[in-house]
Design an enzyme around this catalytic site. Structure first.
Site, mmCIF file in Angstrom:
data_model
loop_
_atom_site.group_PDB
_atom_site.id
_atom_site.type_symbol
_atom_site.label_atom_id
_atom_site.label_comp_id
_atom_site.label_asym_id
_atom_site.label_seq_id
_atom_site.Cartn_x
_atom_site.Cartn_y
_atom_site.Cartn_z
ATOM 1 N N LYS A 114 -0.861 0.436 -4.818
ATOM 2 C CA LYS A 114 -0.170 0.716 -6.078
ATOM 3 C C LYS A 114 -0.798 -0.026 -7.252
ATOM 4 O O LYS A 114 -1.561 -0.975 -7.093
ATOM 5 C CB LYS A 114 1.321 0.388 -5.942
ATOM 6 C CG LYS A 114 2.038 1.432 -5.090
ATOM 7 C CD LYS A 114 3.540 1.339 -5.170
ATOM 8 C CE LYS A 114 4.184 2.523 -4.440
ATOM 9 N NZ LYS A 114 5.651 2.442 -4.418
ATOM 10 N N ARG A 137 5.571 1.055 4.357
ATOM 11 C CA ARG A 137 4.993 2.375 4.076
ATOM 12 C C ARG A 137 3.593 2.173 3.517
ATOM 13 O O ARG A 137 3.415 1.468 2.524
ATOM 14 C CB ARG A 137 5.877 3.132 3.072
ATOM 15 C CG ARG A 137 5.444 4.554 2.785
ATOM 16 C CD ARG A 137 6.410 5.199 1.791
ATOM 17 N NE ARG A 137 6.114 6.609 1.566
ATOM 18 C CZ ARG A 137 5.258 7.064 0.655
ATOM 19 N NH1 ARG A 137 4.608 6.210 -0.137
ATOM 20 N NH2 ARG A 137 5.044 8.362 0.521
#
Length: 291
Positions: free
Chosen positions: A235, A269
């Site tokens: 991210k 995740r």
């Protein structure tokens, strides 16, 4: 995070497949979208999803250590445009059906759409992972009707605008309050707490500082009493700290995964499955020797 007398960790029944949360689990990301931030379009051929290539990716994920495969047919990256229900169904349901028939793995559907929840559950999905926490019209009833576990995520705003100027007085308290409220709504709708997972939503309507504060305060979210699912893989928070391109964020992503598990996360995740599974195996080995 080992079970304790006051906080036993569940074994979730995911459409007949057991998910044992006595040790950290890896959720592999399988995007069937053309525009997801990390791997959008990688499974496309001639402007459509290549089902055989997607199945090959799913098999590899299982071999690398994924106990859950999270299938998403709608990109929720910052600035992403919505898709039609028809597009999402076409991208998700055939792949769920194939994986359910051929692989022993929990299948998660990353969706906010009631029809996708219903149709994916009918062909073998075992978990609903909703970035909108069942707030889309009809989603709460649809999720309840499936009987599946549900992950509720916090997101400030919507994907197309969420990163423009996120604001909080106290991000950890506000995320906690939101998730607590959604848990109560689910309970009233017939989704018991033993079927709920929680995700603080790193990168979804949060600045770098917000994300770091949430990671620091993750034990506060653990106190809500539900298993925590965390996704920080590749991210932009990594890029903002380190100025790394998407394909150069592995080391930082592994550090974040380990920090999250140490602070109470049960499911990580990730796009980088084998490396994350190895890192979490070391966390589990340390936890198993006890104090």
């Amino acid at each position: 995070m080992p079970a304790t007398a006051d906080f036993p960790l569940p074994v979730l029944n995911c459409a007949g497949r057991a998910l044992d949360l006595s040790r950290p689990q890896v959720m592999g990301v399988l995007n069937t979208t053309p525009d997801s931030f990390s791997d959008g379009g990688s499974l496309y051929k001639q402007n459509g999803l290549d089902l055989e290539q997607a199945m090959a990716r799913a098999r590899l994920m299982c071999e690398q250590g994924a106990s859950i495969i999270d299938i998403g047919g709608e990109s929720t990256r910052p600035g992403a445009a919505p898709v039609t229900i028809e597009q999402e169904l076409e991208r998700v349901v055939p792949l769920v059906e194939r994986i359910a028939a051929e692989l022993e793995v929990v299948i998660s559907v990353d969706t906010s759409s009631p029809q996708v929840m219903t149709e994916a559950a009918a062909v073998g999905a075992g978990l609903i992972n909703d970035v909108r926490a069942l707030q889309r019209e009809g989603a709460l009833a649809a999720a309840a009707a499936t009987g599946l576990p549900v992950c509720l995520m916090h997101m400030q705003g919507q994907p197309d605008t969420m990163q423009q100027n996120p604001q909080y007085r106290d991000v950890s308290a506000e995320v906690s309050d939101f998730l607590r409220q959604r848990m109560s709504v689910c309970d009233l709708a017939g989704i018991p707490r033993e079927r709920l997972l929680l995700d603080p939503g790193f990168g979804f309507g949060k600045s770098l500082q917000h994300n770091l504060q949430l990671l620091r305060d993750l034990p506060q979210l653990r106190d809500l009493g539900q298993p925590l699912l965390v996704g920080m893989s590749r991210k932009s928070m990594i890029a903002k700290l380190l100025d790394r391109a998407v394909d150069e964020r592995l080391a930082a992503g592994l550090a974040l995964a380990v920090l999250a598990v140490e602070r109470g996360a049960w499911i990580i995740r990730t796009h980088d499955i084998q490396e994350t599974a190895d890192a979490l195996a070391m966390c589990s080995a340390l936890a198993e020797i006890g104090e």
